[in-house]
Write a protein that holds these residues in place. Structure first.
Motif, PDB file in Angstrom:
ATOM      1  N   ARG A  92       4.182   1.128   6.209  1.00 35.42           N
ATOM      2  CA  ARG A  92       2.779   0.749   6.007  1.00 35.42           C
ATOM      3  C   ARG A  92       2.564  -0.763   6.095  1.00 35.42           C
ATOM      4  NH1 ARG A  92       1.570   4.338   0.578  1.00 35.42           N
ATOM      5  NH2 ARG A  92       2.442   6.314   1.327  1.00 35.42           N
ATOM      6  N   VAL A  93       3.511  -1.478   6.638  1.00 40.42           N
ATOM      7  CA  VAL A  93       3.368  -2.933   6.751  1.00 40.42           C
ATOM      8  C   VAL A  93       2.161  -3.262   7.620  1.00 40.42           C
ATOM      9  CG1 VAL A  93       4.406  -4.999   7.785  1.00 40.42           C
ATOM     10  CG2 VAL A  93       5.773  -3.488   6.336  1.00 40.42           C
ATOM     11  N   ASP A  94       1.297  -4.161   7.109  1.00 39.50           N
ATOM     12  CA  ASP A  94       0.109  -4.552   7.861  1.00 39.50           C
ATOM     13  C   ASP A  94       0.187  -6.029   8.232  1.00 39.50           C
ATOM     14  OD1 ASP A  94      -0.374  -5.852   5.460  1.00 39.50           O
ATOM     15  OD2 ASP A  94      -2.009  -4.542   4.850  1.00 39.50           O
ATOM     16  N   ALA A  95      -0.831  -6.526   8.912  1.00 42.14           N
ATOM     17  CA  ALA A  95      -0.837  -7.913   9.376  1.00 42.14           C
ATOM     18  C   ALA A  95      -0.785  -8.884   8.215  1.00 42.14           C
ATOM     19  CB  ALA A  95      -2.073  -8.168  10.235  1.00 42.14           C
ATOM     20  N   GLU A  96      -1.457  -8.545   7.105  1.00 47.47           N
ATOM     21  CA  GLU A  96      -1.480  -9.443   5.951  1.00 47.47           C
ATOM     22  C   GLU A  96      -0.091  -9.573   5.330  1.00 47.47           C
ATOM     23  OE1 GLU A  96      -3.702  -7.086   6.532  1.00 47.47           O
ATOM     24  OE2 GLU A  96      -5.457  -8.348   6.947  1.00 47.47           O
ATOM     25  N   THR A  97       0.686  -8.494   5.331  1.00 43.65           N
ATOM     26  CA  THR A  97       2.050  -8.554   4.801  1.00 43.65           C
ATOM     27  C   THR A  97       2.911  -9.472   5.662  1.00 43.65           C
ATOM     28  OG1 THR A  97       1.842  -6.293   3.967  1.00 43.65           O
ATOM     29  CG2 THR A  97       4.065  -7.184   4.179  1.00 43.65           C
ATOM     30  N   VAL A  98       2.798  -9.337   6.974  1.00 41.23           N
ATOM     31  CA  VAL A  98       3.551 -10.206   7.883  1.00 41.23           C
ATOM     32  C   VAL A  98       3.170 -11.661   7.642  1.00 41.23           C
ATOM     33  CG1 VAL A  98       3.972 -10.809  10.297  1.00 41.23           C
ATOM     34  CG2 VAL A  98       3.794  -8.400   9.621  1.00 41.23           C
ATOM     35  N   GLU A  99       1.873 -11.916   7.473  1.00 39.66           N
ATOM     36  CA  GLU A  99       1.412 -13.291   7.233  1.00 39.66           C
ATOM     37  C   GLU A  99       1.932 -13.827   5.902  1.00 39.66           C
ATOM     38  OE1 GLU A  99      -2.806 -13.147   7.519  1.00 39.66           O
ATOM     39  OE2 GLU A  99      -2.817 -12.738   9.681  1.00 39.66           O
ATOM     40  N   ALA A 100       2.067 -12.963   4.901  1.00 39.12           N
ATOM     41  CA  ALA A 100       2.582 -13.399   3.604  1.00 39.12           C
ATOM     42  C   ALA A 100       4.028 -13.850   3.720  1.00 39.12           C
ATOM     43  CB  ALA A 100       2.457 -12.264   2.582  1.00 39.12           C
ATOM     44  N   PHE A 101       4.850 -13.081   4.430  1.00 38.56           N
ATOM     45  CA  PHE A 101       6.231 -13.495   4.636  1.00 38.56           C
ATOM     46  C   PHE A 101       6.307 -14.785   5.460  1.00 38.56           C
ATOM     47  CE2 PHE A 101       7.363  -9.110   3.452  1.00 38.56           C
ATOM     48  CZ  PHE A 101       8.441  -9.368   2.627  1.00 38.56           C
ATOM     49  N   ALA A 102       5.444 -14.900   6.460  1.00 39.27           N
ATOM     50  CA  ALA A 102       5.425 -16.123   7.272  1.00 39.27           C
ATOM     51  C   ALA A 102       5.026 -17.324   6.424  1.00 39.27           C
ATOM     52  CB  ALA A 102       4.457 -15.951   8.446  1.00 39.27           C
ATOM     53  N   ALA A 103       4.105 -17.128   5.471  1.00 42.77           N
ATOM     54  CA  ALA A 103       3.670 -18.222   4.612  1.00 42.77           C
ATOM     55  C   ALA A 103       4.793 -18.692   3.699  1.00 42.77           C
ATOM     56  CB  ALA A 103       2.466 -17.786   3.781  1.00 42.77           C
ATOM     57  N   ARG A 136      14.840  -4.167   8.931  1.00 45.17           N
ATOM     58  CA  ARG A 136      15.618  -2.998   9.359  1.00 45.17           C
ATOM     59  C   ARG A 136      14.819  -1.716   9.248  1.00 45.17           C
ATOM     60  NH1 ARG A 136      20.036  -5.454   6.406  1.00 45.17           N
ATOM     61  NH2 ARG A 136      19.502  -4.117   4.641  1.00 45.17           N
ATOM     62  N   GLU A 137      13.876  -1.671   8.309  1.00 46.78           N
ATOM     63  CA  GLU A 137      13.200  -0.416   7.998  1.00 46.78           C
ATOM     64  C   GLU A 137      11.749  -0.355   8.458  1.00 46.78           C
ATOM     65  OE1 GLU A 137      13.605  -0.014   3.795  1.00 46.78           O
ATOM     66  OE2 GLU A 137      15.814   0.060   3.839  1.00 46.78           O
ATOM     67  N   VAL A 138      11.174  -1.495   8.849  1.00 41.27           N
ATOM     68  CA  VAL A 138       9.747  -1.541   9.159  1.00 41.27           C
ATOM     69  C   VAL A 138       9.402  -0.623  10.329  1.00 41.27           C
ATOM     70  CG1 VAL A 138       9.954  -3.524  10.736  1.00 41.27           C
ATOM     71  CG2 VAL A 138       7.791  -3.111   9.539  1.00 41.27           C
ATOM     72  N   ARG A 139       8.247  -0.020  10.243  1.00 37.37           N
ATOM     73  CA  ARG A 139       7.745   0.839  11.308  1.00 37.37           C
ATOM     74  C   ARG A 139       6.272   0.496  11.534  1.00 37.37           C
ATOM     75  NH1 ARG A 139      12.340   1.387  10.963  1.00 37.37           N
ATOM     76  NH2 ARG A 139      13.625   3.275  10.896  1.00 37.37           N
ATOM     77  N   GLY A 140       5.734   0.966  12.638  1.00 34.27           N
ATOM     78  CA  GLY A 140       4.309   0.820  12.859  1.00 34.27           C
ATOM     79  C   GLY A 140       3.943  -0.326  13.785  1.00 34.27           C
ATOM     80  N   PRO A 141       2.648  -0.555  13.971  1.00 31.45           N
ATOM     81  CA  PRO A 141       2.170  -1.527  14.965  1.00 31.45           C
ATOM     82  C   PRO A 141       2.488  -2.972  14.633  1.00 31.45           C
ATOM     83  CG  PRO A 141       0.337  -0.685  13.653  1.00 31.45           C
ATOM     84  CD  PRO A 141       1.526   0.164  13.316  1.00 31.45           C
ATOM     85  N   HIS A 142       2.833  -3.256  13.376  1.00 36.66           N
ATOM     86  CA  HIS A 142       3.102  -4.641  12.988  1.00 36.66           C
ATOM     87  C   HIS A 142       4.597  -4.932  12.860  1.00 36.66           C
ATOM     88  CE1 HIS A 142      -1.148  -5.367  12.443  1.00 36.66           C
ATOM     89  NE2 HIS A 142      -1.218  -4.223  11.777  1.00 36.66           N
ATOM     90  N   ALA A 143       5.421  -3.982  13.305  1.00 38.43           N
ATOM     91  CA  ALA A 143       6.872  -4.178  13.226  1.00 38.43           C
ATOM     92  C   ALA A 143       7.312  -5.376  14.058  1.00 38.43           C
ATOM     93  CB  ALA A 143       7.598  -2.913  13.688  1.00 38.43           C
ATOM     94  N   GLN A 144       6.741  -5.536  15.260  1.00 36.08           N
ATOM     95  CA  GLN A 144       7.141  -6.642  16.119  1.00 36.08           C
ATOM     96  C   GLN A 144       6.843  -7.989  15.462  1.00 36.08           C
ATOM     97  OE1 GLN A 144       8.897  -6.461  18.723  1.00 36.08           O
ATOM     98  NE2 GLN A 144       8.445  -8.097  20.186  1.00 36.08           N
ATOM     99  N   GLY A 145       5.695  -8.091  14.786  1.00 36.98           N
ATOM    100  CA  GLY A 145       5.364  -9.337  14.099  1.00 36.98           C
ATOM    101  C   GLY A 145       6.340  -9.649  12.983  1.00 36.98           C
ATOM    102  N   LEU A 146       6.743  -8.638  12.229  1.00 35.90           N
ATOM    103  CA  LEU A 146       7.713  -8.849  11.166  1.00 35.90           C
ATOM    104  C   LEU A 146       9.067  -9.229  11.742  1.00 35.90           C
ATOM    105  CD1 LEU A 146       9.989  -7.659   9.038  1.00 35.90           C
ATOM    106  CD2 LEU A 146       7.987  -8.863   8.132  1.00 35.90           C
ATOM    107  N   HIS A 147       9.458  -8.598  12.872  1.00 35.66           N
ATOM    108  CA  HIS A 147      10.730  -8.958  13.502  1.00 35.66           C
ATOM    109  C   HIS A 147      10.723 -10.411  13.980  1.00 35.66           C
ATOM    110  CE1 HIS A 147      11.610  -4.459  14.413  1.00 35.66           C
ATOM    111  NE2 HIS A 147      12.134  -4.832  13.265  1.00 35.66           N
TER     112      HIS A 147
END
Length: 227
Positions: A92-103, A136-147
């Motif tokens: 269920r990772v979304d864009a905001e989660t990816v942005e939080a890790f990036a921050a 390792r576990e992320v799925r969904g449309p925002h997986a590439q951003g997290l990677h």
């Protein structure tokens, strides 16, 4: 989720670890900092050992004392909740989660200007383990951003090891960063990793290797054009 004075424990411990690293870089003890700030040493000790949430006034005072330019800060509640939710629910990772890790990574990079690499490495490594688990576990449309964020984190770990003159570890992490940059098709990130290898070679007084890595960075497909 465990808390300290109502504040999520990971936020308090993250701040404490960064602040202790900054103290170490500045050659200060907790007692010396308490004296310089006119704070009770017992209170400051509890904060810097992750047992009590710091007040906004203490956060600001530590930033001034240690020349941290605002980089010592608690994670925001929203960012913490997003990251914790992402780790618990990788599908269920979304864009905001990816942005939080990036921050968080961006804040670590800023802190690198005020704190020694050797002091930062233990803190950054713990954060990296969380990012890697989710990657390792992320799925969904925002997986590439997290990677992509994970690839940047690998590169930063390599940079810190290079700064700390852990040469073998630096080379290992930076090679991994190049591979991960390729996985996410990011030529700029791959070129930066090669540049950092050039920096490492320069510290080792290996001029041929410096030139080779800088040329590799220059000719990396997809790298930003040089002016």
């Amino acid at each position: 989720m465990s808390t300290v004075n109502g504040c999520p424990e990971i936020r308090v411990k993250d701040f404490a670890a960064k602040a202790r690293a900054a103290l170490e870089t500045n050659g200060m003890t907790i007692r010396g900092a308490a004296r310089a700030l006119s704070y009770d040493v017992a209170y400051l000790s509890r904060v810097l050992n992750g047992k009590q949430e710091p007040s906004p006034q203490l956060v600001a005072a530590l930033n001034r004392l240690l020349g941290a330019d605002g980089t010592l800060a608690l994670l925001t509640p929203d960012d913490h909740e997003r990251m914790a939710h992402g780790v618990a629910h990788p599908a269920r990772v979304d864009a905001e989660t990816v942005e939080a890790f990036a921050a968080v990574l961006a804040a670590q990079r800023r802190l690198d200007d005020a704190v020694s690499a050797a002091a930062m490495l233990p803190v950054t490594a713990v954060q990296w383990e969380t990012v890697e688990q989710l990657a390792r576990e992320v799925r969904g449309p925002h997986a590439q951003g997290l990677h992509r964020v994970a690839a940047e984190w690998v590169q930063f770990m390599g940079w810190l090891h290079a700064e700390a003159r852990n040469d073998a570890e630096a080379a290992r992490w930076l090679t991994e960063a190049e591979d991960r940059a390729d996985d996410v098709n990011d030529g700029v990130l791959a070129a930066q990793a090669a540049n950092f290898k050039g920096y490492l070679a320069r510290q080792q007084d290996r001029p041929r290797a410096v030139l080779r890595w800088f040329l590799t960075a220059y000719h990396t497909p997809g790298a930003a054009p040089r002016r």
